[in-house]
Write a protein that holds these residues in place. Structure first.
Motif, PDB file in Angstrom:
ATOM      1  N   HIS A 131       7.504  16.823  -7.310  1.00  0.00           N
ATOM      2  CA  HIS A 131       8.748  17.034  -8.058  1.00  0.00           C
ATOM      3  C   HIS A 131       9.685  15.834  -7.956  1.00  0.00           C
ATOM      4  CE1 HIS A 131       7.547  21.182  -8.610  1.00  0.00           C
ATOM      5  NE2 HIS A 131       7.393  21.312  -7.304  1.00  0.00           N
ATOM      6  N   ALA A 132       9.366  14.890  -7.091  1.00  0.00           N
ATOM      7  CA  ALA A 132      10.209  13.707  -6.940  1.00  0.00           C
ATOM      8  C   ALA A 132       9.981  12.680  -8.037  1.00  0.00           C
ATOM      9  CB  ALA A 132       9.953  13.047  -5.580  1.00  0.00           C
ATOM     10  N   ASP A 133       8.949  12.861  -8.867  1.00  0.00           N
ATOM     11  CA  ASP A 133       8.606  11.833  -9.856  1.00  0.00           C
ATOM     12  C   ASP A 133       9.768  11.523 -10.790  1.00  0.00           C
ATOM     13  OD1 ASP A 133       6.095  11.538  -8.817  1.00  0.00           O
ATOM     14  OD2 ASP A 133       5.159  12.988 -10.176  1.00  0.00           O
ATOM     15  N   GLY A 134      10.433  12.536 -11.290  1.00  0.00           N
ATOM     16  CA  GLY A 134      11.519  12.290 -12.228  1.00  0.00           C
ATOM     17  C   GLY A 134      12.826  11.893 -11.586  1.00  0.00           C
ATOM     18  N   LEU A 135      12.899  11.947 -10.258  1.00  0.00           N
ATOM     19  CA  LEU A 135      14.146  11.644  -9.549  1.00  0.00           C
ATOM     20  C   LEU A 135      14.075  10.363  -8.742  1.00  0.00           C
ATOM     21  CD1 LEU A 135      14.720  15.252  -8.103  1.00  0.00           C
ATOM     22  CD2 LEU A 135      15.669  14.323 -10.217  1.00  0.00           C
ATOM     23  N   LEU A 136      12.864   9.888  -8.472  1.00  0.00           N
ATOM     24  CA  LEU A 136      12.681   8.830  -7.484  1.00  0.00           C
ATOM     25  C   LEU A 136      13.387   7.536  -7.861  1.00  0.00           C
ATOM     26  CD1 LEU A 136      11.328   8.289  -4.791  1.00  0.00           C
ATOM     27  CD2 LEU A 136       9.280   7.534  -6.015  1.00  0.00           C
ATOM     28  N   GLU A 137      13.242   7.099  -9.102  1.00  0.00           N
ATOM     29  CA  GLU A 137      13.827   5.819  -9.509  1.00  0.00           C
ATOM     30  C   GLU A 137      15.340   5.824  -9.331  1.00  0.00           C
ATOM     31  OE1 GLU A 137      12.594   3.029 -10.258  1.00  0.00           O
ATOM     32  OE2 GLU A 137      10.477   3.417 -10.689  1.00  0.00           O
ATOM     33  N   ASP A 138      15.997   6.887  -9.798  1.00  0.00           N
ATOM     34  CA  ASP A 138      17.461   6.947  -9.698  1.00  0.00           C
ATOM     35  C   ASP A 138      17.910   7.094  -8.244  1.00  0.00           C
ATOM     36  OD1 ASP A 138      17.773   6.686 -12.398  1.00  0.00           O
ATOM     37  OD2 ASP A 138      17.874   8.835 -12.788  1.00  0.00           O
ATOM     38  N   LEU A 139      17.179   7.859  -7.450  1.00  0.00           N
ATOM     39  CA  LEU A 139      17.556   8.036  -6.056  1.00  0.00           C
ATOM     40  C   LEU A 139      17.436   6.721  -5.288  1.00  0.00           C
ATOM     41  CD1 LEU A 139      15.933  11.481  -5.197  1.00  0.00           C
ATOM     42  CD2 LEU A 139      18.353  10.980  -5.504  1.00  0.00           C
ATOM     43  N   ASP A 170       0.826  -1.205   0.000  1.00  0.00           N
ATOM     44  CA  ASP A 170       0.000   0.000   0.000  1.00  0.00           C
ATOM     45  C   ASP A 170       0.864   1.260   0.000  1.00  0.00           C
ATOM     46  OD1 ASP A 170      -2.259  -1.464  -0.075  1.00  0.00           O
ATOM     47  OD2 ASP A 170      -2.857  -1.145   2.013  1.00  0.00           O
ATOM     48  N   GLU A 171       1.938   1.249   0.784  1.00  0.00           N
ATOM     49  CA  GLU A 171       2.820   2.407   0.809  1.00  0.00           C
ATOM     50  C   GLU A 171       3.513   2.598  -0.537  1.00  0.00           C
ATOM     51  OE1 GLU A 171       5.478   2.068   4.063  1.00  0.00           O
ATOM     52  OE2 GLU A 171       3.910   2.137   5.584  1.00  0.00           O
ATOM     53  N   MET A 172       3.851   1.502  -1.191  1.00  0.00           N
ATOM     54  CA  MET A 172       4.436   1.610  -2.531  1.00  0.00           C
ATOM     55  C   MET A 172       3.453   2.259  -3.501  1.00  0.00           C
ATOM     56  SD  MET A 172       6.268  -2.128  -2.774  1.00  0.00           S
ATOM     57  CE  MET A 172       6.162  -2.081  -4.562  1.00  0.00           C
ATOM     58  N   ALA A 173       2.164   1.880  -3.396  1.00  0.00           N
ATOM     59  CA  ALA A 173       1.157   2.485  -4.266  1.00  0.00           C
ATOM     60  C   ALA A 173       1.043   3.982  -4.010  1.00  0.00           C
ATOM     61  CB  ALA A 173      -0.185   1.795  -4.048  1.00  0.00           C
ATOM     62  N   GLU A 174       1.100   4.388  -2.746  1.00  0.00           N
ATOM     63  CA  GLU A 174       1.045   5.811  -2.426  1.00  0.00           C
ATOM     64  C   GLU A 174       2.279   6.546  -2.942  1.00  0.00           C
ATOM     65  OE1 GLU A 174       0.359   6.423   1.696  1.00  0.00           O
ATOM     66  OE2 GLU A 174      -1.318   5.019   1.796  1.00  0.00           O
ATOM     67  N   ALA A 175       3.395   5.841  -3.011  1.00  0.00           N
ATOM     68  CA  ALA A 175       4.632   6.455  -3.513  1.00  0.00           C
ATOM     69  C   ALA A 175       4.746   6.399  -5.028  1.00  0.00           C
ATOM     70  CB  ALA A 175       5.845   5.769  -2.885  1.00  0.00           C
ATOM     71  N   GLY A 176       3.714   5.888  -5.694  1.00  0.00           N
ATOM     72  CA  GLY A 176       3.731   5.833  -7.150  1.00  0.00           C
ATOM     73  C   GLY A 176       4.197   4.515  -7.732  1.00  0.00           C
ATOM     74  N   ASN A 177       4.357   3.475  -6.906  1.00  0.00           N
ATOM     75  CA  ASN A 177       4.802   2.160  -7.369  1.00  0.00           C
ATOM     76  C   ASN A 177       6.059   2.240  -8.235  1.00  0.00           C
ATOM     77  OD1 ASN A 177       3.203   0.076  -6.263  1.00  0.00           O
ATOM     78  ND2 ASN A 177       1.492   0.639  -7.588  1.00  0.00           N
ATOM     79  N   PRO A 178       7.150   2.742  -7.685  1.00  0.00           N
ATOM     80  CA  PRO A 178       8.392   2.777  -8.481  1.00  0.00           C
ATOM     81  C   PRO A 178       8.817   1.379  -8.904  1.00  0.00           C
ATOM     82  CG  PRO A 178       8.594   4.076  -6.455  1.00  0.00           C
ATOM     83  CD  PRO A 178       7.331   3.292  -6.337  1.00  0.00           C
ATOM     84  N   THR A 179       9.403   1.297 -10.070  1.00  0.00           N
ATOM     85  CA  THR A 179       9.840  -0.006 -10.588  1.00  0.00           C
ATOM     86  C   THR A 179      10.844  -0.669  -9.655  1.00  0.00           C
ATOM     87  OG1 THR A 179       9.514   0.804 -12.849  1.00  0.00           O
ATOM     88  CG2 THR A 179      10.892  -1.161 -12.564  1.00  0.00           C
ATOM     89  N   TYR A 180      11.738   0.106  -9.098  1.00  0.00           N
ATOM     90  CA  TYR A 180      12.746  -0.453  -8.197  1.00  0.00           C
ATOM     91  C   TYR A 180      12.102  -1.127  -6.994  1.00  0.00           C
ATOM     92  CZ  TYR A 180      16.796  -0.571  -5.077  1.00  0.00           C
ATOM     93  OH  TYR A 180      17.793  -0.982  -4.215  1.00  0.00           O
ATOM     94  N   LEU A 181      11.072  -0.503  -6.424  1.00  0.00           N
ATOM     95  CA  LEU A 181      10.397  -1.100  -5.267  1.00  0.00           C
ATOM     96  C   LEU A 181       9.605  -2.338  -5.675  1.00  0.00           C
ATOM     97  CD1 LEU A 181       9.102   2.002  -3.267  1.00  0.00           C
ATOM     98  CD2 LEU A 181      11.207   0.686  -2.961  1.00  0.00           C
ATOM     99  N   ARG A 182       9.023  -2.323  -6.859  1.00  0.00           N
ATOM    100  CA  ARG A 182       8.278  -3.506  -7.304  1.00  0.00           C
ATOM    101  C   ARG A 182       9.211  -4.700  -7.473  1.00  0.00           C
ATOM    102  NH1 ARG A 182       5.834   0.069 -11.053  1.00  0.00           N
ATOM    103  NH2 ARG A 182       6.797  -1.060 -12.780  1.00  0.00           N
TER     104      ARG A 182
END
Length: 857
Positions: free
Chosen positions: A745-753, A663-675
Motif C-alpha cells: 500500500h506504500a506504492d502510491g505514497l512512497l515518492e511524496d513521503l 540493492d535496497e533501493m531495488a527492493e523498495a521499488g527504485n523510487p525516483t527520489y532515491l535514484r
C-alpha cells in the motif's frame, strides 16, 4: 521592569549624536541620498538607504522605531528584488533576519513574505486552514506577510510587548511596503502568547493564549462557535442579516511505537520517529456537521482528506542514528593523519628498540595508550578468522555488483577485502586496522606456502584481454589494486595445485584446425602458454615505459608483446611445420580475434625467422609464472604504505556501500527520489576520485591514474561525498521503514513521503492499511510498563474486572483537534471586517488565537 523602561533609564546617547547607518543589502557604491529627501520614481529601490539625523532629544521609543524602519526599508528593497526575479508561480517563502543593538539589548527581526497570491483561499479561511511546514503564525492567524520583533535571550513581559508592538507598527506603516506587514511580538518566550497588530487601512488585532486546562464546553465545534460569536460580538438580529461562518477542522492522530527495526541483521533505531495522520474537513459552513458534547458527525473515517506525515529520527553522532554506513566511512577518514606515519604495513608491526631513556619512556606511554585502543588478542583472532572465512571472489550470483561506477576501485561484494574494510572502520585507531591486515596476510602467505586450495565458495577471478592486439589479460579495473593482487595470488595457487592433474599446467589446449587463405594446407590451432596476467600497476608501468617510443615501432612492439609473440610463434611453428607468417597472422585474426595492425611488418618477419619451433608444454619461459606472480602480489600487500592502504579501504567501503544501497533501493521499488539521490552520490564520487565511466576507460591519463591510486581527494570533495551519502542512506532506510509498515500500500505514497515528508491518502485500501498501522502502534504502546496518561487510559475500555480492550484509533481521543472559524462578509454589506479564530485542543492544554479587524470611525 519593561525593556523600554530599562533602555530609557540607561541614558542612551545623552550627548548629541549622529546616526549613520548604510544598508547591508545594497551596493556600497550607490549614491547616498538622505531619507528625508523627496523620493523620485524608483530611486529608493536602486539607491542605498542613508540617514543623518539629530537624536539629541529623541526618546528610546523614537530610537527603537527608527531602527525598525531602517530594517524594514532593507527588507522592502530585498523583497522587491527577490519577487521581481522570481517566477510568478513560485511558492518559496522569502525570509530575512536582521537586528540591531539598543540600550544594552540585542533586538532581532524576522521578516517573511510568501510571493504567490491565494486570494480566494484567504477570503475563506486565510491562506489554508492548516498549512504544513509553515510558520506557526500562519496557522494561528492566517497571515503570511509579517514581522516578528524579539529580544535576544530575553523574555518580554506584556507591558514591554505592547510598547515594542506599537513601535514596530508605526515604523512599518511609514515604509512603503507591498504587501503590508503584520507585526508580532512574542510574550514570555512566544510559545504561549503572541501579540500582533497590522494597519492596512483598518486596524487588525492578533492575540493568542495557552490554557493549561481544557474547558469541556470548548472541546467541540458547537461550544467554540458560540464562544467565537460572543468574543467578536457578531451582529445577529431581526434587522440585520447574520454573517456566514466558515469552518475548517483537522483531527491529528499519532503513531510513535513500531515493530523492531533491523539494521544489517541487528536491532537498531527506526528511521521514523513518529507518524502523524491528519483527517481534514476544509471550509464548510457552520451547521453542515453536528459536533457537540452529545453527538458528532465529524467521523475521521469519512473525512474528505487524509494526510500522512512523517517525522524522521534525528541523526546521532556522525549520523549514526540514521546513516550507520556513512558513519563507517567517516570513521575511516578519521585515520588519515595516523596512516601517514606508517611507511610499511609489515615493518610497522616490528617494535623498535629505543635508543635513549626519554625514548623508552615515550614508547612505554605509547604502548599503554595503544593497549586501550587496540583490540585484544582474542578479538584480533576472531576478526582474522571472519575475514579468512570469506573468499576473495565470492561465487554466489546474488552478490554481483549492481552499481555501475566504471573504474570505481572497489572490491568483490561479500568478499574478504570488503569484510576487512568494514572491520577496520570499527577500529578505534588505524594501527588496529594494520594489525588485522598483517594477521590476514600471514594466513594468506601460509596458504600459499602450503598450496592450500581455495574453498568451494570461491570463484575464479575474471580477467579480460588487455587490448585488441594481445592475449595478455588484465584483472577487473573496477577493483582496487589490493583486490587485484589477492585475485592474482589465488590464481597462482590454483595454477600450482592443478599441476598434478595436467601435464602442461600453464598451457592452453588446442582447439581444432583451419584452412589457410591460399587453400594449400590445413593448419592446426596450436596449444598455447597461458597468457600473462596484469594488475593495474603493471599495466601502468608498461604504458609509462612505452610512452617515449614511437607508435608502430619495433621497439614498442618488442617491449609490449615481444615475449608473447615469440611464445605463440614457437608453438604455432611446432604444430604447423609447413606454415608461413601469413598463416600465423591469419590464425591470430580469425581464430584468436586479435589485431595485427599495430606491428611493423619487418619486425614480424624477423621474429618469424629467428624463432625456433617449440611446443608450449616444452617452453621454459612462462608468460604466467605462478611462483613469481604470487610472490610479487604478496610483496605488494605486505609492504603497502599506510595512506595507500587506508585509501583503498575507503574506496572499497564506499563502493560497497553504494552497491548495498542500490540493492535496497531495488527492493523498495527504485523510487525516483532515491535514484536522484544515488546519482548525486555517484557524480560526486566520480568527480572527487576522477573515476572513469565505462565509455571513457579507453583514454587513460597515466599520471592522473597514478595520483588516483595514492592520494586522497580534497577535503571539500570528501565531505561532499559523505553529505550526499548520508542523505541517500537515511532516505533509503526511510523507504524501507515505510514499506515495512505499509507493505504494497506504500506504492502510491512512497515518492511524496520521501521527498516532501507527507502524502495525501486517496485510496480506500491505503486508509485501511494506515488505520491498521496506527492500531498496531497503539497496541505496542499499551505493552509498555509505567503510569498511563489520561489519553492512554481513554484508549482502553473495561469489559469486565481485570480485563481491558483497546479502543480503536478513531474511537478514542485524537492527539489534537484543530478548528478554524471565520466570519464571511454578508451579501448585503459593503464592508467586511476580518474576524477569525483558531482553536487547538489537546489533552493537557488548549490554544486560542483570535483575529479582530477594527474600522476607524
Amino acid at each position: 521592569m519593561s525593556v523600554i523602561g530599562s533602555a530609557r533609564l540607561s541614558g542612551i546617547h545623552q550627548s548629541p549624536a549622529v546616526d549613520v547607518r548604510p544598508s547591508p543589502l545594497v551596493s556600497q557604491d550607490a549614491d547616498r541620498v538622505p531619507v528625508d529627501a523627496p523620493v523620485r520614481s524608483g530611486q529608493e529601490e536602486e539607491e542605498e538607504i542613508f540617514e543623518i539625523r539629530d537624536f539629541t532629544n529623541a526618546s528610546s521609543f523614537e530610537r527603537l522605531s527608527h531602527q525598525i524602519s531602517l530594517a524594514s526599508k532593507h527588507w522592502a528593497a530585498a523583497s522587491r528584488a527577490a519577487t521581481t526575479g522570481a517566477s510568478g508561480a513560485s511558492e518559496e517563502v522569502l525570509q530575512m533576519k536582521d537586528g540591531f543593538e539598543l540600550g544594552g539589548f540585542r533586538y532581532e527581526l524576522l521578516f517573511q513574505l510568501v510571493p504567490i497570491g491565494e486570494t480566494k483561499k484567504e477570503d475563506r479561511l486565510g491562506l489554508h486552514a492548516f498549512p504544513t511546514r509553515a510558520h506557526r503564525l500562519q496557522r494561528w492567524f492566517g497571515v503570511r506577510h509579517f514581522l516578528i520583533l524579539s529580544i535576544n535571550n530575553h523574555n518580554i513581559d506584556l507591558d514591554s510587548a505592547r510598547t515594542l508592538l506599537s513601535a514596530a507598527v508605526l515604523a512599518t506603516a511609514a515604509v512603503p511596503l507591498r504587501p503590508r506587514l503584520s507585526c508580532f511580538v512574542p510574550v514570555e518566550g512566544g510559545r504561549k502568547r503572541v501579540l500582533g497588530e497590522a494597519l492596512h487601512g483598518r486596524r487588525t488585532i492578533y492575540c493568542t493564549d495557552l490554557h493549561s486546562s481544557v474547558q469541556p464546553s470548548l472541546e467541540h465545534l458547537a461550544g467554540l462557535s458560540d464562544f467565537f460569536r460572543r468574543k467578536v460580538e457578531a451582529e445577529v438580529g431581526d434587522d440585520k442579516e447574520p454573517c456566514t461562518m466558515m469552518v475548517g477542522v483537522r483531527f491529528t492522530y499519532s503513531a510513535d511505537h513500531f515493530d523492531t527495526w533491523q539494521v544489517d541483521g541487528e536491532e537498531g533505531e527506526d528511521a521514523i520517529e513518529s507518524m502523524k495522520l491528519h483527517c481534514l474537513w476544509p471550509a464548510f459552513p457552520l451547521g453542515a456537521f453536528v459536533d457537540d458534547a452529545n453527538f458528532s458527525e465529524l467521523d475521521p473515517r469519512s473525512a474528505p482528506y487524509w494526510k500522512l506525515r512523517l517525522l524522521r529520527r534525528s541523526a546521532g553522532a556522525a549520523g549514526g542514528a540514521t546513516a550507520p554506513r556513512t558513519a563507517r566511512l567517516e570513521a575511516l577518514l578519521g585515520f588519515r593523519r595516523e596512516a601517514k606515519q606508517i611507511r610499511s604495513a609489515e615493518q610497522s608491526m616490528h617494535s623498535q628498540v629505543p635508543k635513549t631513556a626519554m625514548a623508552s619512556l615515550t614508547a612505554a606511554i605509547q604502548e599503554s595508550l595503544e593497549s586501550i585502543l587496540l583490540p585484544t588478542a582474542g578479538e584480533m583472532l576472531s576478526m582474522t578468522d571472519l575475514c579468512m572465512s570469506l573468499p576473495v571472489v565470492p561465487r554466489r550470483a546474488d552478490l554481483s555488483a549492481t552499481c555501475d561506477l566504471g573504474s570505481a576501485a572497489g572490491a568483490r561484494r561479500g568478499g574478504r577485502l570488503v569484510q576487512m574494510a568494514v572491520l577496520s572502520a570499527k577500529m578505534r585507531c588505524f594501527k588496529g586496522a594494520v594489525m588485522l591486515w598483517c594477521s590476514m596476510l600471514a594466513r594468506m602467505r601460509r596458504q600459499w606456502d602450503a598450496l592450500e586450495a581455495p574453498s568451494a565458495d570461491s570463484a575464479m577471478a575474471t580477467t579480460s584481454r588487455l587490448d585488441a592486439s594481445a592475449r595478455t589479460e588484465l584483472f577487473d579495473s573496477s577493483m582496487c589494486l589490493a583486490q587485484q593482487k589477492m585475485e592474482l595470488l589465488e590464481r597462482s595457487i590454483r595454477a600450482k595445485t592443478s599441476s598434478a592433474a595436467l601435464s602442461a599446467p600453464s598451457a592452453r589446449a588446442a582447439q581444432g584446425s583451419f584452412v589457410s587463405r591460399n587453400g594449400r594446407r590445413n593448419c592446426v590451432v596450436p596449444s598455447l602458454l597461458c597468457p600473462a596476467l596484469l594488475t593495474e600497476d603493471l599495466r601502468l608501468q608498461r604504458q609509462m615505459a612505452a610512452a617515449g617510443l614511437a607508435e608502430q615501432s619495433a621497439e614498442r612492439a618488442e617491449l609490449s608483446l615481444g615475449k608473447e609473440m615469440q611464445a605463440d610463434v614457437a608453438a604455432f611453428k611446432a604444430e604447423n611445420m609447413e606454415a608461413d607468417l601469413e598463416d600465423f597472422l591469419q590464425w591470430r585474426e580469425e581464430i584468436e580475434g586479435l589485431s595485427n595492425g599495430g606491428f611493423p611488418r619487418a619486425w614480424l618477419e624477423k621474429l618469424w625467422e629467428q624463432t625456433d619451433p617449440k611446443l608450449a608444454s616444452e617452453q621454459q619461459k612462462r608468460l604466467f609464472d605462478p611462483f613469481r606472480d604470487a610472490e610479487m602480489a604478496l610483496h605488494y600487500l605486505e609492504s603497502i604504505e599506510g595512506p595507500q592502504l587506508l585509501l583503498q579501504l575507503f574506496r572499497v567501503l564506499l563502493r560497497n556501500t553504494l552497491e548495498e544501497l542500490s540493492d535496497e533501493m531495488a527492493e523498495a521499488g527504485n523510487p525516483t527520489y532515491l535514484r536522484v539521490l544515488r546519482d548525486r552520490v555517484v557524480s560526486t564520487s566520480l568527480q572527487a576520485f576522477r573515476w572513469k565511466s565505462k565509455e571513457d576507460q579507453e583514454e587513460v591519463d597515466v599520471q592522473a591514474t597514478l595520483e588516483e591510486l595514492t592520494e586522497f581527494p580534497e577535503e571539500e570533495d570528501l565531505q561532499s561525498i559523505l553529505a550526499a551519502m548520508e542523505v541517500l542512506e537515511s532516505s533509503t532506510r526511510l523507504a524501507f521503514s515505510i514499506r515495512a509498515k505499509l507493505g504494497d500500500h506504500a506504492d502510491g505514497l512512497l515518492e511524496d513521503l520521501l521527498s516532501e515528508g507527507e502524502a495525501d491518502v486517496t485510496q480506500p485500501d491505503q486508509r485501511m492499511a494506515i488505520e491498521n498501522l496506527f492500531e498496531q502502534s497503539r497496541w505496542l504502546e499499551s505493552q509498555l510498563d509505567g503510569p498511563r496518561s489520561r489519553a492512554q487510559l481513554a484508549r482502553a475500555r473495561v469489559q469486565r474486572p481485570g480485563q481491558e480492550r483497546l479502543l480503536g484509533i478513531f474511537e478514542s481521543l485524537p492527539l489534537a483537534k484543530e478548528f478554524v472559524l471565520q466570519l464571511q462578509p454578508c451579501e448585503t454589506s459593503n464592508t467586511h471586517r476580518m474576524r477569525r479564530m483558531y482553536a487547538e485542543v489537546r489533552e493537557n492544554h488548549m490554544r486560542l488565537a483570535l483575529v479582530r479587524e477594527l474600522s476607524f470611525s
